[in-house]
Design a protein around this motif. Sequence first.
Motif, PDB file in Angstrom:
ATOM      1  N   THR A  35       0.873  -1.159   0.111  1.00  0.00           N
ATOM      2  CA  THR A  35      -0.186  -0.080  -0.034  1.00  0.00           C
ATOM      3  C   THR A  35       0.856   1.188  -0.075  1.00  0.00           C
ATOM      4  N   GLY A  36       0.024   2.236  -0.024  1.00  0.00           N
ATOM      5  CA  GLY A  36       1.005   3.601   0.112  1.00  0.00           C
ATOM      6  C   GLY A  36       0.962   3.774   1.666  1.00  0.00           C
ATOM      7  N   THR A  37       1.338   5.021   2.442  1.00  0.00           N
ATOM      8  CA  THR A  37       1.368   5.440   3.626  1.00  0.00           C
ATOM      9  C   THR A  37       0.018   5.255   4.311  1.00  0.00           C
ATOM     10  N   GLN A  38       0.009   4.688   5.535  1.00  0.00           N
ATOM     11  CA  GLN A  38      -1.030   4.322   6.354  1.00  0.00           C
ATOM     12  C   GLN A  38      -2.146   3.451   5.515  1.00  0.00           C
ATOM     13  N   GLY A  39      -1.735   2.815   4.555  1.00  0.00           N
ATOM     14  CA  GLY A  39      -2.727   1.660   4.113  1.00  0.00           C
ATOM     15  C   GLY A  39      -3.078   0.550   5.309  1.00  0.00           C
ATOM     16  N   TRP A  68       4.684   0.465   0.991  1.00  0.00           N
ATOM     17  CA  TRP A  68       4.873   0.062   2.005  1.00  0.00           C
ATOM     18  C   TRP A  68       4.286  -1.581   1.924  1.00  0.00           C
ATOM     19  N   THR A  69       5.074  -2.628   2.286  1.00  0.00           N
ATOM     20  CA  THR A  69       4.926  -3.807   2.229  1.00  0.00           C
ATOM     21  C   THR A  69       4.665  -4.400   3.569  1.00  0.00           C
ATOM     22  N   ALA A  70       3.814  -5.361   3.859  1.00  0.00           N
ATOM     23  CA  ALA A  70       3.755  -6.346   5.123  1.00  0.00           C
ATOM     24  C   ALA A  70       3.182  -7.456   4.611  1.00  0.00           C
ATOM     25  N   THR A  71       3.011  -8.350   5.737  1.00  0.00           N
ATOM     26  CA  THR A  71       2.214  -9.641   5.631  1.00  0.00           C
ATOM     27  C   THR A  71       1.406  -9.575   6.852  1.00  0.00           C
ATOM     28  N   SER A 104       9.037  10.551 -11.972  1.00  0.00           N
ATOM     29  CA  SER A 104       9.214   8.883 -12.206  1.00  0.00           C
ATOM     30  C   SER A 104       7.676   8.674 -13.196  1.00  0.00           C
ATOM     31  N   ALA A 105       8.297   8.037 -14.278  1.00  0.00           N
ATOM     32  CA  ALA A 105       7.182   7.620 -15.045  1.00  0.00           C
ATOM     33  C   ALA A 105       6.343   6.323 -14.495  1.00  0.00           C
ATOM     34  N   ARG A 106       7.187   5.483 -13.581  1.00  0.00           N
ATOM     35  CA  ARG A 106       6.644   4.178 -13.174  1.00  0.00           C
ATOM     36  C   ARG A 106       6.092   4.505 -11.736  1.00  0.00           C
ATOM     37  N   LEU A 107       4.784   4.377 -11.733  1.00  0.00           N
ATOM     38  CA  LEU A 107       4.263   4.283 -10.271  1.00  0.00           C
ATOM     39  C   LEU A 107       4.477   3.019  -9.356  1.00  0.00           C
ATOM     40  N   PRO A 108       4.511   3.168  -8.159  1.00  0.00           N
ATOM     41  CA  PRO A 108       4.677   1.993  -7.510  1.00  0.00           C
ATOM     42  C   PRO A 108       3.388   1.096  -7.522  1.00  0.00           C
ATOM     43  N   THR A 109       3.467  -0.160  -7.599  1.00  0.00           N
ATOM     44  CA  THR A 109       2.376  -0.997  -7.679  1.00  0.00           C
ATOM     45  C   THR A 109       1.763  -1.173  -6.406  1.00  0.00           C
ATOM     46  N   ARG A 110       0.236  -1.522  -6.366  1.00  0.00           N
ATOM     47  CA  ARG A 110      -0.325  -2.127  -5.068  1.00  0.00           C
ATOM     48  C   ARG A 110      -0.827  -3.411  -5.287  1.00  0.00           C
ATOM     49  N   TRP A 111      -0.606  -4.286  -4.375  1.00  0.00           N
ATOM     50  CA  TRP A 111      -0.845  -5.642  -4.805  1.00  0.00           C
ATOM     51  C   TRP A 111      -1.249  -6.471  -3.578  1.00  0.00           C
ATOM     52  N   LEU A 112      -1.976  -7.709  -3.810  1.00  0.00           N
ATOM     53  CA  LEU A 112      -2.270  -8.492  -2.691  1.00  0.00           C
ATOM     54  C   LEU A 112      -1.755  -9.933  -2.981  1.00  0.00           C
TER      55      LEU A 112
END
Length: 114
Positions: A35-39, A68-71, A104-112
């Motif tokens: 996610t992004g900040t505070q997701g 931000w990544t987490a499990t 940046s032309a590339r945006l950070p991905t959001r995933w599950l």
Amino acid sequence: MLFADDYGFHYGDVWYRARLTDAADLESVSLAYSTGTQGLLMAWLDGEPLGTHRMPVPDKSTARKGSWTATATFETPPPPASTGSPRVLSVLVRRMAHDMDGGSARLPTRWLGG
């Protein structure tokens, strides 16, 4: 791994749902996400809440961190009395928006992923 952008979801909350077969002995569920900040991530199994996982509140050293990544790992309740039916896992991810730093032309991905 499911990338929300591939389905046209570039901001806002995203729901995921899966039917789990042969899950009678399921003791826990681990869900990796970005996610992004505070997701945050919220999960339900068969309509029962499993819990919520929140990303940490950024401090000065991490305020500009783009992704931000987490499990998140949740214990699961036993299956309902009506066995034989697939269990249904529902997940809500509040991804926050992409970083828009302009450089940046590339945006950070959001995933599950699981």
